[in-house]
Scaffold this active site. Structure first.
Site, PDB file in Angstrom:
ATOM      1  CG  ASP A   1      -1.645   1.324   1.388  1.00 26.33           C
ATOM      2  OD1 ASP A   1      -1.224   2.176   2.194  1.00 26.33           O
ATOM      3  OD2 ASP A   1      -2.595   1.522   0.607  1.00 26.33           O
ATOM      4  CB  ILE A   2       1.330   4.116  -2.180  1.00 28.67           C
ATOM      5  CG1 ILE A   2       1.975   3.162  -3.185  1.00 28.67           C
ATOM      6  CG2 ILE A   2       2.046   5.468  -2.146  1.00 28.67           C
ATOM      7  CD1 ILE A   2       3.411   2.778  -2.870  1.00 28.67           C
TER       8      ILE A   2
ATOM      9  CG  HIS B   1       4.274  17.548 -16.356  1.00 26.70           C
ATOM     10  ND1 HIS B   1       4.176  18.772 -15.735  1.00 26.70           N
ATOM     11  CD2 HIS B   1       3.003  17.170 -16.634  1.00 26.70           C
ATOM     12  CE1 HIS B   1       2.905  19.135 -15.661  1.00 26.70           C
ATOM     13  NE2 HIS B   1       2.179  18.173 -16.184  1.00 26.70           N
TER      14      HIS B   1
ATOM     15  CG  ASP C   1      -1.106  20.240 -14.773  1.00 26.07           C
ATOM     16  OD1 ASP C   1      -1.414  21.137 -15.579  1.00 26.07           O
ATOM     17  OD2 ASP C   1      -0.313  19.314 -15.047  1.00 26.07           O
TER      18      ASP C   1
ATOM     19  CD  GLU D   1       2.725  18.388 -19.873  1.00 26.14           C
ATOM     20  OE1 GLU D   1       2.599  19.399 -19.149  1.00 26.14           O
ATOM     21  OE2 GLU D   1       1.790  17.898 -20.523  1.00 26.14           O
ATOM     22  CD  GLU D   2       1.605  22.299 -17.690  1.00 28.53           C
ATOM     23  OE1 GLU D   2       0.942  22.407 -18.727  1.00 28.53           O
ATOM     24  OE2 GLU D   2       1.148  21.781 -16.656  1.00 28.53           O
TER      25      GLU D   2
ATOM     26  CG  HIS E   1      -2.861  25.013 -17.085  1.00 24.68           C
ATOM     27  ND1 HIS E   1      -2.701  24.941 -18.444  1.00 24.68           N
ATOM     28  CD2 HIS E   1      -2.262  23.898 -16.588  1.00 24.68           C
ATOM     29  CE1 HIS E   1      -2.029  23.831 -18.768  1.00 24.68           C
ATOM     30  NE2 HIS E   1      -1.745  23.185 -17.661  1.00 24.68           N
TER      31      HIS E   1
ATOM     32  CG  ASP F   1      -5.037   6.100  -0.591  1.00 26.06           C
ATOM     33  OD1 ASP F   1      -5.804   5.666   0.271  1.00 26.06           O
ATOM     34  OD2 ASP F   1      -3.911   5.602  -0.818  1.00 26.06           O
TER      35      ASP F   1
ATOM     36  CG  ASP G   1      -2.858   2.441  -2.715  1.00 27.74           C
ATOM     37  OD1 ASP G   1      -3.863   2.644  -2.009  1.00 27.74           O
ATOM     38  OD2 ASP G   1      -1.693   2.640  -2.324  1.00 27.74           O
TER      39      ASP G   1
HETATM   40  N1  DTR Z   1      -1.861  18.445 -20.828  1.00 30.12           N
HETATM   41  C1  DTR Z   1      -1.842  18.182 -19.407  1.00 30.12           C
HETATM   42  C2  DTR Z   1      -3.233  18.022 -18.837  1.00 30.12           C
HETATM   43  C3  DTR Z   1      -4.058  17.085 -19.624  1.00 30.12           C
HETATM   44  C4  DTR Z   1      -5.129  17.434 -20.385  1.00 30.12           C
HETATM   45  N2  DTR Z   1      -5.647  16.289 -20.952  1.00 30.12           N
HETATM   46  C5  DTR Z   1      -4.912  15.234 -20.584  1.00 30.12           C
HETATM   47  C6  DTR Z   1      -5.038  13.884 -20.892  1.00 30.12           C
HETATM   48  C7  DTR Z   1      -4.122  12.989 -20.348  1.00 30.12           C
HETATM   49  C8  DTR Z   1      -3.095  13.457 -19.514  1.00 30.12           C
HETATM   50  C9  DTR Z   1      -2.977  14.838 -19.203  1.00 30.12           C
HETATM   51  C10 DTR Z   1      -3.902  15.706 -19.756  1.00 30.12           C
HETATM   52  C11 DTR Z   1      -1.171  19.319 -18.691  1.00 30.12           C
HETATM   53  O1  DTR Z   1      -1.701  20.415 -18.720  1.00 30.12           O
HETATM   54  O2  DTR Z   1      -0.085  19.068 -18.106  1.00 30.12           O
HETATM   55 ZN    ZN Z   2      -0.761  21.465 -17.301  1.00 29.34          ZN
HETATM   56 ZN    ZN Z   3       0.183  18.153 -16.521  1.00 28.00          ZN
HETATM   57 CA    CA Z   4      -2.501   3.867  -0.137  1.00 24.62          CA
END
Ligand code: DTR
Ligand code: ZN
Ligand code: ZN
Ligand code: CA
Length: 433
Positions: free
Chosen positions: A39-40, A121, A133, A167-168, A282, A297, A301
């Site tokens: 379990d985490i 990311h 995010d 990533e963004e 965002h 959670d 897991d």
């Molecule tokens: N692009 C990602 C958020 C995001 C939007 N749709 C999906 C689908 C699957 C994974 C992530 C996402 C971000 O803003 O980092």
């Molecule tokens: Zn994002």
């Molecule tokens: Zn993201």
């Molecule tokens: Ca857990």
């Protein structure tokens, strides 16, 4: 000198054979004989989020590419992994005139030709701390990596974790990683699992529908805890898994939703409200208050379940054991010493997954270089100063020794290459299947 040769009971050992994962029969539960995932503790994951929040607060309110909060986030994650015994690498790249960073962490051991990788990311947008995010994915895989270390898990496949920059700005860090991965190295990647937004405050439970074996592993997990799932339909290319999928690597992952609105049917399925899955997507309000603990959670897991299942494992190696438990002092900052075992009665070559048990007592594992030396003198490095001030090296490495004749004198060679702190070899063991 205490030498022993043991014929352990030849218990049936089963290993989950997923083949290359892609297209294989969907994975089901962990195979008989496999170790189940732990379990985490979600409290640990939340503590990592609190720490990432503090980093953002101390650095202009964000952890964006090119900002001090991002590098501080990388340093934070790296320090925990180094202390846990991972081999970490920080990969630099430049984008929009700023330096970006990827963090790669390898768990020593496992078949180097079969790598299972999980990634998230670590960067946020510039407008906020990015706790859902994507602190949520980053913290969950960090805690899973720490759980691997705590449990001393030795999967048959090699485990790797990645935290991506920028990533963004367009999957920049993960693209850089994949583009700089030699074709031969890409071929070793049997699966990449992506976790980007897994703690949304009004969560849905979405599973990526890419590689069938990975998808089934996640769907089976959630079915097992009675949580319905849906296929993630926001389209490919929306996160770092696209960088891997674009070069043919099997991918999968989990998602709890962003700015889209939860339908009434989904409210009936998952609870919550017919509003955005994450109304702070965002935005500056994507803070530690923007997390649903139950979703975090469950997904943490599920990640552990997938890592344990897909990295495969066999029951602890059984067979003929050659062991030397005599203590050998390792001089501080001095010459290398060896502990030897003489292997005899084993036909042919050593196996591709030779289990090398190392037991070294030392208060600062970062001082140590440890090698396995085959009878013909071939050197296989097991440990090269990683782990910093952490104590001891007490783990089983899996070495591809298939090019070595099995019979002969095998040596464990240890050298302390930094002053202060001293230890000794407590034991050395080879297990032939
Ligand atoms: N692009 C990602 C958020 C995001 C939007 N749709 C999906 C689908 C699957 C994974 C992530 C996402 C971000 O803003 O980092
Ligand atoms: Zn994002
Ligand atoms: Zn993201
Ligand atoms: Ca857990």
């Amino acid at each position: 000198m205490k030498l022993s040769v043991r014929l352990a009971a030849l218990a049936g050992s089963s290993a989950l054979v997923l083949g290359a994962l892609a297209g294989a029969a969907p994975a089901t539960a962990a195979p008989a004989g496999a170790t189940a995932a732990p379990d985490i503790p979600v409290a640990n994951v939340k503590q990592h989020l609190t720490d990432l929040q503090s980093i953002a607060t101390a650095n202009g309110g964000n952890r964006g590419h090119g900002r001090p909060g991002y590098k501080a986030s990388i340093d934070f994650v790296k320090a925990k992994l180094d202390a846990a015994g991972y081999t970490t690498t920080v990969q630099q790249f430049t984008y929009n005139g700023s330096t970006g960073y990827n963090l790669i962490a390898d768990w020593p051991g496992g078949d180097p030709n079969q790598v299972v990788m999980a990634g998230s990311h670590l960067d946020s947008v510039s407008s906020g701390p990015g706790i859902n995010d994507n602190g949520s994915g980053s913290a969950a895989i960090l805690e899973t990596a720490l759980a691997v270390a705590r449990s001393g898990y030795q999967p048959s496949k090699h485990l790797r974790f990645g935290w991506w920059g920028a990533e963004e700005l367009g999957l920049v860090g993960s693209k850089y990683y994949v583009n700089n991965l030699a074709t031969t190295e890409r071929a070793k990647l049997k699966g990449y699992l992506n976790f980007d937004m897994i703690g949304s405050p009004n969560p849905g439970y979405f599973v990526y529908d890419d590689d069938p074996a990975i998808e089934a592993t996640f769907k089976n997990y959630f079915a097992g805890i009675g949580v319905p799932t849906e296929i993630e339909t926001e389209g490919d290319g929306r996160s770092d898994h696209a960088s891997f999928k674009n070069v043919g690597i099997p991918v999968g992952g989990l998602f709890t939703g962003a700015s889209r609105v939860k339908t009434s049917a989904q409210v009936s399925k998952w609870g919550g409200t017919a509003t955005a899955f994450d109304r702070c997507y965002h935005s500056s309000c994507d803070t530690t208050a923007n997390i649903n603990d139950t979703a975090l959670d469950r997904n943490s897991d599920a990640i552990a379940h997938a890592i344990w299942t897909l990295s495969g494992t066999s029951t602890p190696p059984t067979g003929t054991v050659f062991e030397n438990t005599a203590d050998v002092s390792i001089p501080d900052n001095g010459a290398a010493v060896t502990s030897s075992v003489t292997v005899s009665g084993v036909a042919g070559n050593a196996p591709a997954a030779l289990a090398v048990g190392v037991d070294i007592v030392h208060p600062y594992r970062g001082d140590l270089v440890v090698d396995l030396v085959a009878p013909d003198g071939t050197v296989y490095n097991l440990h090269n100063r990683s782990g910093g001030s952490a104590d001891n090296i007490q783990q089983t490495y899996t070495v591809n020794a298939s090019s070595e004749v099995a019979n002969g004198v095998w040596k464990l060679r240890a050298q302390d290459v930094a002053s202060a702190d001293v230890g000794y070899v407590n034991g050395f063991k080879l297990t032939f299947p």
